[in-house]
Motif scaffolding. Sequence first.
Motif: not given
Length: 123
Positions: A78, A81, A85
Amino acid sequence: MAEYTAEDIADHYRGLILSGRVGAGDRLPTVRQTARDLGVAVGTAAKAYRSLEAERMIVTRGAAGTRVAEQPSVLPGELLTHVRQAVDRALSSTVSEDDLLNAVRAVWAEQDQPDQSSTERAP
């Protein structure tokens, strides 16, 4: 041509490992190949590899070569990620790599000092 330090080389491979771009058991280029590719002395590349070995991110075993350790430290999925981003958004705007990294460092420092009010923090 940029001059690379052992720290630069170690940071590069550390980033590849932490980001999951190279995984456990993946083979890295030889020290000599890394030195050739980057135009540095073999000793500089070897110092970078020794640093990563000391961190237990890579292992070197003779003929088997240098490989990513079986249990390298990697960022949780997570978190990775979110990092990807943030980089994607920075690339699609006018934010430079240095600006993004400086912002991350500033936020990190801010979180490291949770008891201070915002007026007491450095700008």
